[in-house]
Design an enzyme around this catalytic site. Structure first.
Site, PDB file in Angstrom:
ATOM      1  N   HIS A  31      -1.590  14.254   2.653  1.00 23.85           N
ATOM      2  CA  HIS A  31      -1.619  15.027   3.898  1.00 23.85           C
ATOM      3  C   HIS A  31      -0.205  15.200   4.440  1.00 23.85           C
ATOM      4  CE1 HIS A  31      -2.058  11.361   6.878  1.00 23.85           C
ATOM      5  NE2 HIS A  31      -1.035  11.226   6.082  1.00 23.85           N
ATOM      6  N   CYS A  45       6.018  11.208   8.243  1.00 20.26           N
ATOM      7  CA  CYS A  45       4.653  11.717   8.001  1.00 20.26           C
ATOM      8  C   CYS A  45       4.601  13.235   8.102  1.00 20.26           C
ATOM      9  CB  CYS A  45       3.660  11.104   8.988  1.00 20.26           C
ATOM     10  SG  CYS A  45       3.432   9.359   8.682  1.00 20.26           S
ATOM     11  N   HIS A  52       2.549  13.554   1.656  1.00 19.57           N
ATOM     12  CA  HIS A  52       2.606  12.206   1.083  1.00 19.57           C
ATOM     13  C   HIS A  52       1.166  11.715   0.983  1.00 19.57           C
ATOM     14  CE1 HIS A  52       2.346  11.613   5.410  1.00 19.57           C
ATOM     15  NE2 HIS A  52       1.693  10.495   5.119  1.00 19.57           N
ATOM     16  N   HIS A  66      -2.079   8.616   0.574  1.00 21.53           N
ATOM     17  CA  HIS A  66      -2.609   7.303   0.949  1.00 21.53           C
ATOM     18  C   HIS A  66      -3.790   6.960   0.051  1.00 21.53           C
ATOM     19  CE1 HIS A  66      -0.429   6.964   4.784  1.00 21.53           C
ATOM     20  NE2 HIS A  66      -0.640   8.262   4.929  1.00 21.53           N
ATOM     21  N   ASP A 121     -11.394  13.125  -2.315  1.00 24.43           N
ATOM     22  CA  ASP A 121     -10.630  12.351  -3.294  1.00 24.43           C
ATOM     23  C   ASP A 121      -9.718  13.254  -4.124  1.00 24.43           C
ATOM     24  OD1 ASP A 121      -9.890   9.996  -4.656  1.00 24.43           O
ATOM     25  OD2 ASP A 121     -11.332  10.420  -6.255  1.00 24.43           O
ATOM     26  N   HIS A 122      -8.453  12.868  -4.217  1.00 27.11           N
ATOM     27  CA  HIS A 122      -7.436  13.632  -4.947  1.00 27.11           C
ATOM     28  C   HIS A 122      -7.259  15.047  -4.399  1.00 27.11           C
ATOM     29  CE1 HIS A 122      -7.664  10.187  -7.543  1.00 27.11           C
ATOM     30  NE2 HIS A 122      -6.547  10.577  -8.134  1.00 27.11           N
ATOM     31  N   GLU A 179      -6.004   3.316   6.640  1.00 31.43           N
ATOM     32  CA  GLU A 179      -4.989   4.193   6.048  1.00 31.43           C
ATOM     33  C   GLU A 179      -3.932   3.370   5.313  1.00 31.43           C
ATOM     34  OE1 GLU A 179      -3.455   8.377   7.547  1.00 31.43           O
ATOM     35  OE2 GLU A 179      -2.439   6.746   8.572  1.00 31.43           O
TER      36      GLU A 179
HETATM   37 NI    NI Z   1       0.194   9.613   6.184  1.00 31.46          NI
END
Ligand code: NI
Length: 138
Positions: free
Chosen positions: A18, A37, A43, A45, A83-84, A128
């Site tokens: 995100h 961020c 980036h 998580h 996911d992904h 997160e």
């Molecule tokens: Ni983040």
């Protein structure tokens, strides 16, 4: 004696990327508020999701909700869609919000609330990082 309420939690994991960015703001302000961020190319998580359902135990099955059923509901409505994926671009139900963990928790709640018919959705918790989690209770 009142109803005996019991809480059932299913844990799932997914990985997603995100970027935290408010398009109403300048790039400078985004960097000031969101720091790294707000990195242009995003980036990722490894999210941990915990979904809790509350209800009474069915005397015939001994279950509040069959965890196989809960797993299927979460996978089909949330994990398979996130996911992904890039949460800013790829996920329909995330498109109108900044994809913070707070908003992810709320949006996951909205995806699941009506799908759970054995018991009732009680909370959506999203980790997160190892040190931060966010919990929504509707
Ligand atoms: Ni983040």
């Amino acid at each position: 004696m009142g109803e005996q309420k019991l809480y059932v939690t299913r844990r799932e994991v997914f990985s997603a990327s995100h970027r935290l960015y408010n398009k109403k703001w300048t790039d400078e302000r985004n960097v000031k508020i969101f720091g790294k961020c707000s990195n242009v190319y995003g980036h990722g998580h490894n999210y941990v999701l915990e979904v809790t359902v509350v209800g009474t135990v069915d005397p015939d099955t001994g279950y509040v909700i069959d965890t196989k059923e809960l797993k299927k509901i979460i996978r089909e409505n949330v994990v398979d869609k996130m996911d992904h994926k890039n949460l800013n671009m790829d996920v329909d139900f995330m498109k109108d919000v900044i994809p913070t963990a707070e908003n992810i928790a709320i949006k996951i709640w909205e995806q699941l609330e009506n799908k759970i018919t054995n018991g009732k959705l009680y909370s959506v918790k999203i980790y997160e990082t190892e040190n931060n989690y966010f919990e929504f209770k509707g």
